[in-house]
Design an enzyme around this catalytic site. Structure first.
Site, mmCIF file in Angstrom:
data_model
loop_
_atom_site.group_PDB
_atom_site.id
_atom_site.type_symbol
_atom_site.label_atom_id
_atom_site.label_comp_id
_atom_site.label_asym_id
_atom_site.label_seq_id
_atom_site.Cartn_x
_atom_site.Cartn_y
_atom_site.Cartn_z
ATOM 1 N N GLU A 546 -26.305 -9.927 -20.229
ATOM 2 C CA GLU A 546 -25.935 -10.818 -21.143
ATOM 3 C C GLU A 546 -27.144 -10.839 -22.289
ATOM 4 O O GLU A 546 -27.242 -10.083 -23.091
ATOM 5 C CB GLU A 546 -25.395 -12.278 -21.016
ATOM 6 C CG GLU A 546 -24.137 -12.167 -20.478
ATOM 7 C CD GLU A 546 -23.143 -13.473 -20.393
ATOM 8 O OE1 GLU A 546 -23.228 -14.171 -21.580
ATOM 9 O OE2 GLU A 546 -23.038 -13.853 -19.419
ATOM 10 N N GLU A 810 -28.735 -22.569 -15.046
ATOM 11 C CA GLU A 810 -27.425 -22.490 -15.846
ATOM 12 C C GLU A 810 -26.736 -23.892 -15.432
ATOM 13 O O GLU A 810 -25.847 -24.511 -16.186
ATOM 14 C CB GLU A 810 -26.560 -21.196 -15.754
ATOM 15 C CG GLU A 810 -25.417 -21.053 -16.472
ATOM 16 C CD GLU A 810 -24.819 -19.826 -16.347
ATOM 17 O OE1 GLU A 810 -24.987 -19.036 -15.694
ATOM 18 O OE2 GLU A 810 -24.054 -19.409 -17.220
HETATM 19 C C1 BGC Z 1 -23.353 -17.696 -21.529
HETATM 20 C C2 BGC Z 1 -23.701 -19.032 -22.161
HETATM 21 C C3 BGC Z 1 -22.597 -19.081 -23.209
HETATM 22 C C4 BGC Z 1 -21.206 -18.986 -22.480
HETATM 23 C C5 BGC Z 1 -20.221 -19.208 -23.709
HETATM 24 C C6 BGC Z 1 -22.093 -17.491 -21.004
HETATM 25 O O1 BGC Z 1 -21.961 -16.417 -20.321
HETATM 26 O O2 BGC Z 1 -24.183 -17.364 -20.679
HETATM 27 O O3 BGC Z 1 -24.694 -19.584 -22.132
HETATM 28 O O4 BGC Z 1 -22.912 -20.099 -24.201
HETATM 29 O O5 BGC Z 1 -21.339 -17.832 -21.958
HETATM 30 O O6 BGC Z 1 -19.424 -20.033 -22.779
#
Ligand code: BGC
Length: 844
Positions: A546, A810
């Site tokens: 990501e 997270e």
């Molecule tokens: C990210 C988050 C982001 C989210 C949206 C995720 O995959 O890591 O931090 O805000 O997607 O819900």
């Protein structure tokens, strides 16, 4: 250049000493001079730059009552009081932040030397500050003589989603003779579509990593300016550059995972072939100028040692293929190809896939393909407004654990983002591979399940140097604490691997200690997570596939970020990407840059970052210009927000993340949307007032009041409670100032009761946790706020620290001593996600 300039200034100041010393107060000092937030920036393209400084004094209660700024076109002129560009005169003001340059128009390449003095409380002047300087970049297209160059790229468009395509980094070089005259100044302006390292005569020119950073290359790319006077040689010189895919054509985000982007393969997002542009300008003392720039006379090879170079996938370095001396004059590049103009690679058609907003019938978002041309497209050139990514620290290995024969795991003692320095001695052709992980499995093996499609693997092949070899990857980074090395030759020691901590050069500005060791560790974890995710842009996480500029995370955390580090220039850059990502509808996006649409192009509380982040930077740095530059896109966003609202209330639209990762019941999206419609309206009113747009200030203020009225009618009960029964609903209503003043305490009591009923545990997610403690403190529940901070019960910060966290995770229980990684989907389980660290703002 800098050093010589300072020595000259000291000398000239000594000559002119006495001019101002008579009335100077010895204990009032002016220091930390900044231009556009940066110390001595080169090549800026802001024609009315802003100047800042700091004052210090031994005297209690000292303050600035006036200032005077002088700017001259040379150090000598400034030192002798000839402020030929600007003399502000004595200005009665306590401003020391972002004072706008008000002198003669600045032209391309202009040099500006400046100093400032201030008057203190007792009306006496300080001495002049040590002089500082900035230079102007290339302000007109015509200033560029350089061409974008590339290599002949004959590879077909890669379309296999089950394997990787990882081209070699390219080496470019050009030799030239300097005219045999005295050089006054040599400056290079350079950029790449891709990421690059630039050298002059064997010396690195552009310190930092991943330059020029990630922008929407379909629109613009940043260039940097470097003073290379000291690197020039009489006679033969050589300019050279490494160029790799980077964000331009390499793997980014979750494109490969989700089937977004070009041919669903996760790469070639902006184009197929990286290119580079360099313009070296040598000014001689006789007034003449020699310009060396990229064109078809440059040579290029793809046969060098960097066989693969990818931000997500890692780097493969074959030291046997090194080309010694290639960055210096005299290297024989006869076997290298001639560079081509980037345009000559011509057009390559491909299909680009991305999400679409649902149609009016309300069908779910779907992915559709459209034809795109991966050809080189001339992007707009802008001077880099941020700070470079640098190695800020080198971490020692704390433990080497042998696994099977030749396999070792190195523990660097801290979860961080960056790379390694590998010390190795092996036979020519000996190959080692390195994998990176944030955690170990209970059986001691490396945990990589949470990396998803990020291969995060480096490979090194020894050249067989009997003195040993050192490998530092250039064009990749990983989020990790552990490094697994396979096929290591011999017996490694703790000195075999060190960790190179990489992040944008946002200098830390905070310290925090209290009597609770857990909270002290928490603070360290927050700062580490900020460092790991402030890497050219504010990312969600540094390890998995990501590493995107998720806007929801950014708006939740920006208030903490400004306390922990000097992030002004960093956000100035990212806010350009956020504004540039705005959709034609006016919606701000879920992440910026916005390489592709995922689901909808908007998420409530994510898109609102486009208002909340500029507001926070303005508040922290008294930066009204950020309001002015974001004003037009922000008002388009607000118009869209108003048009999509119903009866002054928000609606359920966009990606439904809402209070993402909440532990309790779901807070409905239309409720959250109303909250953020209110928050953004209020902040817009305040920003409008700050830039003198009184009519708009009143209109946004009225819009906020209308939302408040509608919100109270629909959601607020007579006893002050919010009739959506989640902690998040109560806290967001208070945070958004939607509860009438005289009921706030009652609403706060309701929130406190809900927390008590839940065993004194939070049930809030990304959105609800950020304001929870500040709100509790503001409604007479400060003790409860402190209790939550210091709690060790799940879910809490203390719980996470007890599980061994060295960063913010997270999820509170991304790992537990009891259940290992078993509580969550391994793919969505990052150990470096800053959102829950937003409590730090309240801690300060
Ligand atoms: C990210 C988050 C982001 C989210 C949206 C995720 O995959 O890591 O931090 O805000 O997607 O819900």
């Amino acid at each position: 250049m800098k050093k010589r300039f300072h020595a000259l200034m000291a000398f000239l100041l000594a000559l002119s000493a006495g001019t101002y010393t008579l009335d100077a107060t010895a204990d009032l000092n002016v220091d930390v001079l900044r231009c556009e937030y940066v110390a001595e920036p080169l090549g800026i393209d802001i024609v009315k730059p802003r100047l800042s400084w700091q004052i210090t004094s031994e005297k209690r209660g000292e303050k600035q009552t006036a200032y005077q700024i002088q700017v001259a076109s040379s150090a000598a002129k400034l030192a002798t009081g000839k402020a030929n560009l600007w003399d502000s005169g004595k200005v009665l003001s306590d401003d020391s932040l972002n004072v706008v340059y008000g002198g003669v128009d600045l032209a391309s390449r202009g040099e500006c030397f400046w100093q400032v003095r201030v008057w203190g409380a007792n009306e006496t002047a300080s001495s002049w500050s040590t002089a500082s300087h900035w230079t102007m970049g290339l302000l007109d297209k015509q200033d560029w003589q350089a061409s974008w160059i590339s290599y002949k790229d004959d590879t077909p468009v890669f379309t296999d989603t089950t394997s990787l395509f990882l081209p070699a980094a390219r080496q470019y070089r050009k030799e030239f003779s300097a005219h045999g005259k005295t050089i006054q100044r040599a400056v290079v302006h350079s950029t790449a579509l891709g990421i690059y390292e630039l050298n002059l005569n064997g010396q690195r020119v552009n310190e930092g990593a991943f330059i020029p950073g990630w922008s929407d290359y379909n629109q613009s790319v940043y260039y940097n300016t470097y003073d290379v006077t000291d690197l020039m040689q009489g006679g033969g010189n050589a300019l050279s550059a490494w160029v790799a895919d980077g964000w331009y054509s390499g793997y980014i985000g979750f494109g490969l995972l989700t089937g977004m982007g070009t041919e669903k393969i996760g790469r070639y997002t902006y184009g197929k072939t990286p290119s580079v542009m360099v313009q070296l300008e040598i000014d001689y003392e006789d007034g003449s100028r020699q310009v060396i720039h990229t064109d078809k006379s440059w040579k290029v090879t793809g046969d060098g040692p960097i066989r693969e170079a990818d931000l997500l996938m890692g780097e493969f370095y074959d030291a046997r293929m090194e080309t010694p001396g290639w960055t210096e004059p005299g290297f024989n590049d006869a076997s290298w190809e001639s560079a081509i103009l980037a345009v000559e690679n011509g057009s390559t058609m491909a299909t680009f896939y991305e999400g679409q907003n649902p149609d009016k019938a309300g069908n779910a978002p779907k992915i559709t393909g459209r034809e795109v041309d991966l050809a080189f497209k001339q992007p707009r050139l802008e001077s880099f407004p941020g700070v470079p990514v640098v190695v800020s620290e080198e971490l020692k290995c704390i433990e080497v654990v042998p696994r099977e024969a030749g396999k070792y795991i190195f523990n660097l003692g801290q979860n961080f983002a960056g790379t390694i320095r590998l010390n190795i001695k092996g036979e020519a052709g000996h190959r080692v591979t390195m994998r990176y992980g944030e955690m170990l499995h209970p059986d001691g093996t490396l945990m990589t399940e949470n990396l998803r499609k990020a291969r995060a693997q480096d490979t090194y092949i020894c050249k067989g140097d009997p003195a040993g070899e050192v490998f530092v990857p250039r064009f990749t980074f990983h989020g990790f604490q552990y490094v697994e090395i396979v096929n290591f030759p011999g017996e490694p020691t703790k000195d075999t691997v060190t960790g190179l901590v990489l992040h944008s050069d946002t200098k830390l500005t905070s310290t925090f200690t209290c009597s609770d060791p857990m909270v002290n560790r928490l603070f360290q974890n927050i700062v580490w997570t900020q460092r790991s995710n402030f890497l050219d842009l504010p990312t969600d996480c540094p390890q998995r596939d990501e590493r995107m500029g998720w806007t929801g995370d950014a708006q939740v955390y920006v208030g903490t970020a400004i306390y922990n580090a000097d992030v002004a220039a960093f956000y100035t850059k990212w806010l350009r990407e956020l504004m540039a990502a705005q959709r034609p509808s006016g919606a701000f996006t879920d992440f910026a840059p916005f390489p592709f649409q995922h689901g909808w192009n908007f998420g409530t509380a994510w898109g609102d970052a486009g208002v909340i982040c500029p507001w926070t930077i303005w508040q922290a740095y008294d930066d009204v210009r950020i309001i002015e530059t974001c004003w037009e896109p922000m008002t388009r966003f607000m118009k869209w927000r108003k048009d999509t609202s119903r009866d002054n209330l928000g609606i359920a639209h966009g990606n439904d993340w809402g209070d993402w990762l909440a532990q309790g019941g779901k807070t409905p999206l239309e409720f959250v949307d109303t909250i953020y419609f209110a928050i953004s309206s209020k902040k817009m009113g305040e920003m409008a007032a700050a830039i003198g747009r009184d009519g708009e200030a009143a209109a946004y203020g009225e819009q906020f009041e209308n939302i408040k009225t509608a919100f109270n009618a629909k959601y607020v009960e007579a006893d002050g409670s919010v009739n959506v029964s989640t902690q998040t609903a109560q806290v967001l209503a208070l945070f958004a100032d939607l509860i009438p003043e005289d009921t706030r305490k009652a609403t706060g009591k309701k929130l406190a009761d809900m927390i008590a009923e839940n065993g004194n545990r939070m049930s809030t997610g990304f959105l609800g946790t950020r304001p929870l403690l500040p709100v509790l403190s503001s409604v007479g529940q400060h003790d409860l706020a402190v209790l939550l901070l210091q709690s060790h019960d799940f879910p809490s910060w203390g719980y996470e620290v007890d599980q061994g966290a060295t960063t913010i995770w997270e999820r509170w229980d991304s790992y537990t001593k009891e259940d290992g990684f078993g509580r969550h989907n391994a793919a969505m389980n990052s150990f470096s996600h800053y959102s829950f660290g937003a409590v730090c703002e309240w801690m300060f």
